[in-house]
Design a protein around this motif. Structure first.
Motif, PDB file in Angstrom:
ATOM      1  N   LEU A 479     -23.432 100.518 -29.746  1.00  0.00           N
ATOM      2  CA  LEU A 479     -24.593 101.352 -29.999  1.00  0.00           C
ATOM      3  C   LEU A 479     -24.195 102.550 -30.851  1.00  0.00           C
ATOM      4  O   LEU A 479     -23.120 103.113 -30.650  1.00  0.00           O
ATOM      5  CB  LEU A 479     -25.192 101.875 -28.684  1.00  0.00           C
ATOM      6  CG  LEU A 479     -25.785 100.848 -27.715  1.00  0.00           C
ATOM      7  CD1 LEU A 479     -26.195 101.548 -26.422  1.00  0.00           C
ATOM      8  CD2 LEU A 479     -26.975 100.142 -28.325  1.00  0.00           C
ATOM      9  N   PRO A 480     -25.055 102.973 -31.781  1.00  0.00           N
ATOM     10  CA  PRO A 480     -24.754 104.178 -32.556  1.00  0.00           C
ATOM     11  C   PRO A 480     -25.029 105.453 -31.777  1.00  0.00           C
ATOM     12  O   PRO A 480     -24.514 106.523 -32.107  1.00  0.00           O
ATOM     13  CB  PRO A 480     -25.693 104.062 -33.763  1.00  0.00           C
ATOM     14  CG  PRO A 480     -26.855 103.266 -33.247  1.00  0.00           C
ATOM     15  CD  PRO A 480     -26.275 102.294 -32.262  1.00  0.00           C
ATOM     16  N   GLU A 481     -25.857 105.335 -30.723  1.00  0.00           N
ATOM     17  CA  GLU A 481     -26.283 106.514 -29.965  1.00  0.00           C
ATOM     18  C   GLU A 481     -26.773 106.052 -28.601  1.00  0.00           C
ATOM     19  O   GLU A 481     -27.333 104.969 -28.467  1.00  0.00           O
ATOM     20  CB  GLU A 481     -27.414 107.212 -30.732  1.00  0.00           C
ATOM     21  CG  GLU A 481     -27.872 108.535 -30.179  1.00  0.00           C
ATOM     22  CD  GLU A 481     -28.907 109.170 -31.118  1.00  0.00           C
ATOM     23  OE1 GLU A 481     -28.498 109.878 -32.063  1.00  0.00           O
ATOM     24  OE2 GLU A 481     -30.117 108.933 -30.915  1.00  0.00           O
ATOM     25  N   LEU A 482     -26.554 106.879 -27.569  1.00  0.00           N
ATOM     26  CA  LEU A 482     -27.051 106.535 -26.246  1.00  0.00           C
ATOM     27  C   LEU A 482     -27.444 107.774 -25.464  1.00  0.00           C
ATOM     28  O   LEU A 482     -26.627 108.653 -25.213  1.00  0.00           O
ATOM     29  CB  LEU A 482     -25.988 105.763 -25.438  1.00  0.00           C
ATOM     30  CG  LEU A 482     -26.382 105.403 -23.995  1.00  0.00           C
ATOM     31  CD1 LEU A 482     -27.586 104.460 -23.969  1.00  0.00           C
ATOM     32  CD2 LEU A 482     -25.210 104.807 -23.227  1.00  0.00           C
ATOM     33  N   ASN A 483     -28.712 107.833 -25.120  1.00  0.00           N
ATOM     34  CA  ASN A 483     -29.223 108.747 -24.101  1.00  0.00           C
ATOM     35  C   ASN A 483     -29.719 107.837 -22.986  1.00  0.00           C
ATOM     36  O   ASN A 483     -30.673 107.087 -23.180  1.00  0.00           O
ATOM     37  CB  ASN A 483     -30.385 109.588 -24.637  1.00  0.00           C
ATOM     38  CG  ASN A 483     -29.987 110.432 -25.820  1.00  0.00           C
ATOM     39  OD1 ASN A 483     -29.141 111.302 -25.710  1.00  0.00           O
ATOM     40  ND2 ASN A 483     -30.602 110.167 -26.976  1.00  0.00           N
ATOM     41  N   VAL A 484     -29.079 107.885 -21.859  1.00  0.00           N
ATOM     42  CA  VAL A 484     -29.359 106.902 -20.819  1.00  0.00           C
ATOM     43  C   VAL A 484     -30.816 106.945 -20.367  1.00  0.00           C
ATOM     44  O   VAL A 484     -31.400 105.905 -20.029  1.00  0.00           O
ATOM     45  CB  VAL A 484     -28.390 107.098 -19.633  1.00  0.00           C
ATOM     46  CG1 VAL A 484     -28.811 106.287 -18.425  1.00  0.00           C
ATOM     47  CG2 VAL A 484     -26.974 106.721 -20.068  1.00  0.00           C
ATOM     48  N   GLN A 485     -31.441 108.122 -20.381  1.00  0.00           N
ATOM     49  CA  GLN A 485     -32.829 108.219 -19.950  1.00  0.00           C
ATOM     50  C   GLN A 485     -33.806 107.763 -21.039  1.00  0.00           C
ATOM     51  O   GLN A 485     -35.015 107.804 -20.842  1.00  0.00           O
ATOM     52  CB  GLN A 485     -33.160 109.645 -19.499  1.00  0.00           C
ATOM     53  CG  GLN A 485     -32.584 110.003 -18.139  1.00  0.00           C
ATOM     54  CD  GLN A 485     -31.080 110.200 -18.180  1.00  0.00           C
ATOM     55  OE1 GLN A 485     -30.538 110.768 -19.124  1.00  0.00           O
ATOM     56  NE2 GLN A 485     -30.381 109.724 -17.147  1.00  0.00           N
ATOM     57  N   THR A 486     -33.280 107.330 -22.177  1.00  0.00           N
ATOM     58  CA  THR A 486     -34.080 106.649 -23.197  1.00  0.00           C
ATOM     59  C   THR A 486     -33.411 105.299 -23.399  1.00  0.00           C
ATOM     60  O   THR A 486     -32.516 105.146 -24.234  1.00  0.00           O
ATOM     61  CB  THR A 486     -34.117 107.439 -24.521  1.00  0.00           C
ATOM     62  OG1 THR A 486     -34.575 108.770 -24.256  1.00  0.00           O
ATOM     63  CG2 THR A 486     -35.059 106.786 -25.517  1.00  0.00           C
ATOM     64  N   GLN A 487     -33.821 104.313 -22.610  1.00  0.00           N
ATOM     65  CA  GLN A 487     -33.101 103.048 -22.610  1.00  0.00           C
ATOM     66  C   GLN A 487     -33.284 102.292 -23.916  1.00  0.00           C
ATOM     67  O   GLN A 487     -34.391 102.171 -24.428  1.00  0.00           O
ATOM     68  CB  GLN A 487     -33.551 102.176 -21.436  1.00  0.00           C
ATOM     69  CG  GLN A 487     -32.882 102.568 -20.144  1.00  0.00           C
ATOM     70  CD  GLN A 487     -33.007 101.517 -19.071  1.00  0.00           C
ATOM     71  OE1 GLN A 487     -33.220 101.833 -17.913  1.00  0.00           O
ATOM     72  NE2 GLN A 487     -32.872 100.239 -19.424  1.00  0.00           N
ATOM     73  N   PRO A 488     -32.175 101.762 -24.459  1.00  0.00           N
ATOM     74  CA  PRO A 488     -32.257 100.981 -25.695  1.00  0.00           C
ATOM     75  C   PRO A 488     -32.513  99.502 -25.403  1.00  0.00           C
ATOM     76  O   PRO A 488     -32.328  99.038 -24.278  1.00  0.00           O
ATOM     77  CB  PRO A 488     -30.863 101.164 -26.294  1.00  0.00           C
ATOM     78  CG  PRO A 488     -29.971 101.232 -25.078  1.00  0.00           C
ATOM     79  CD  PRO A 488     -30.780 101.960 -24.032  1.00  0.00           C
TER      80      PRO A 488
END
Length: 493
Positions: A479-488
């Motif tokens: 993943l290029p980016e991860l905010n866990v509370q914004t699930q990809p």
């Protein structure tokens, strides 16, 4: 350490431990006053144990059933790679983590730390920002970083001091930083929100980022946090002009009122945390006494699809995680507010645990159906604060596997592919901080990112590697980016 089996269920009604402002740890430049009484995520003062509790803890450690003070133990499939000590200059509690490229952004009650994780076995600190105002919930999107402030301040600056929430000019809300140069983040905007920002969730759009701000516990004595506080603040941040960030709306989620509460479960007066799944236009809200499923097809106007409660076993709905396909939701219960010893034999396997729900139906008829509970099967000492806390998916095609923090219960890797039969497949933990006092510590958040597990522990940043045939396929997902509370949405090669 040999894992202990779960004890039989003991029905013991446990009241929520409400951590008041007076118990908050002194933070940063001038120990900010708590904006609201906070039954979740607040580091409590050390608590003396009774003689019988001390004897029980000492006996458990001597027998080998519980590791000794600061002793590291882990399952054979988990390898600790690095342990970076708590950053100097940020004396506050370590909290959440966000990721972007080769960097990890670790929140703290005092601000945040940027780590270069290009070599996971040897992370290094690139920069750190001192900007007090707990609890430092953190997210990133493109060149922007967002930081929650749920501690009323004299103003919105990083040099602000604590100010009682009873004063009308006190400030709390969302801070926005430009991280185009991670070596020197620039503070570019601040937006005040009702009752502050305990946590926040990003719903990114092409031109703007919508920030769902969760906060709770209003009071007639707080000018900026009046009851009923039955919803969430929504902040819009234009990507090309973040300095123009502003409050878009306050969206009412409980027009008829939330759960009224009882002696064992929190009343609903706002939300603690929301997890958005933009790809499927859904979000799950953990809202004190209620669990929500929401339609976010119009990000500015989330709409409730279903609401569930569990007054028998859930004390405080804390956070949520979707399965990869959105057909399940894991809700966590933060019994004891994060400061209690809720993983000992006496509490049992269903309180302070995860509740797993299947998502059934379609369209406006979608609903949440309870399936089972999961709690770590390793009893902890009476000196260890332990309860279900923040975690993320480990992306494996066809399976639902999660890594999760449990404060001093450590880091657990568990499988909920069969939502009625979840089970642990790996763990990492340290022994108690002390053997005679219940003291706050342990892992606040444990997330999987591009092949490794990162845990923001009160001792610092831990990096773990999991080697298991059930999780090995996740190493191919990047993943290029991860905010866990914004699930990809995960894509597999």
């Amino acid at each position: 350490m040999t894992s202990l089996h779960e004890a039989p269920v003991r029905r013991r009604r446990l009241a929520v431990a409400v951590v008041t402002a007076g118990l908050l740890a002194t933070i940063g430049l001038a120990g900010p006053a708590a904006a609201t009484p906070d039954p979740g995520d607040a580091p409590a003062a050390p608590e003396q144990l009774s003689e019988s509790q001390r004897e029980r803890a000492e006996a458990a450690m001597e027998s080998g059933g519980i590791p000794g003070v600061d002793e590291i133990v882990h399952s054979d499939n988990i390898s600790p790679l690095a342990g970076i000590p708590h950053a100097e200059g940020l004396a506050g509690t370590n909290t959440d983590i966000a990721f972007q490229g080769r960097y990890a952004f670790a929140g703290n009650y005092d601000g945040f730390v940027v780590y270069d994780i290009r070599r996971p076995s040897a992370p290094r600190i690139v920069s750190q920002v001192l900007c007090p105002g707990g609890q430092g919930d953190i997210s990133v999107s493109g060149d922007l970083l967002f930081l929650s402030v749920d501690s009323s301040r004299s103003d919105d600056s990083c040099s602000s001091t604590g100010r009682p929430a009873t004063e009308a000019d006190a400030w709390e809300g969302i801070r926005v930083f430009d991280i185009s140069d991670v070596r020197s983040p620039e503070y570019v905007a601040a937006v005040e929100t009702a009752c502050g920002s305990h946590t926040h969730t990003l719903v990114p759009e092409r031109r703007s980022v919508y920030v769902y701000v969760s906060s709770y516990s209003p009071s007639d004595t707080f000018p900026d946090c009046q009851p009923p506080h039955d919803g969430i603040s929504i902040v819009e941040v234009p990507r090309n002009a973040p300095e123009r960030a502003e409050l878009s709306s306050f969206d009412v989620l409980f027009p008829g009122g939330g759960f009224p509460g009882d002696e064992d479960s929190s009343a609903t007066a706002g939300c603690h945390d929301i997890t958005a799944f933009p790809e499927i236009d859904l979000a799950a809200g953990a809202c004190m006494g209620d669990g929500l499923l929401m339609d976010i097809s119009e990000p500015e106007h989330p709409r409730i699809l279903d609401r569930v409660r569990d007054a028998d076993n859930f004390a405080f709905w804390h956070s949520a995680t979707f399965s990869q396909d959105g057909t399940k939701v894991v809700f966590t219960d933060e019994l004891g507010g994060g400061g209690g010893a809720m993983c000992n034999e006496e509490v049992g396997p269903e309180l302070g645990a995860n509740g797993i729900y299947d998502v059934r139906g379609r369209g406006d008829n979608v609903r949440l159906e309870f399936q089972s509970y999961f709690k770590i099967p390793r009893h902890q000492a009476d000196t260890e604060n332990c309860v279900a806390h923040n975690g993320s998916l480990i992306p494996v095609r066809g399976r639902d596997i999660m890594v999760q923090s449990w404060y001093q219960g450590g880091v657990s890797v568990w499988d909920f592919t069969d939502s009625g039969n979840p089970h642990e497949i790996g763990y990492f933990e340290r022994g108690p901080i002390t053997e005679d006092v219940l003291a706050f510590g342990g892992s606040w958040s444990a997330y999987y990112y591009n092949g490794y597990i990162y845990s923001n522990d009160q001792k610092g940043l831990d990096v773990l590697r999991v080697d298991d045939r059930r999780t090995d396929p996740a190493e191919r997902v990047r993943l290029p980016e991860l905010n866990v509370q914004t699930q990809p949405r995960y894509f597999y090669r």
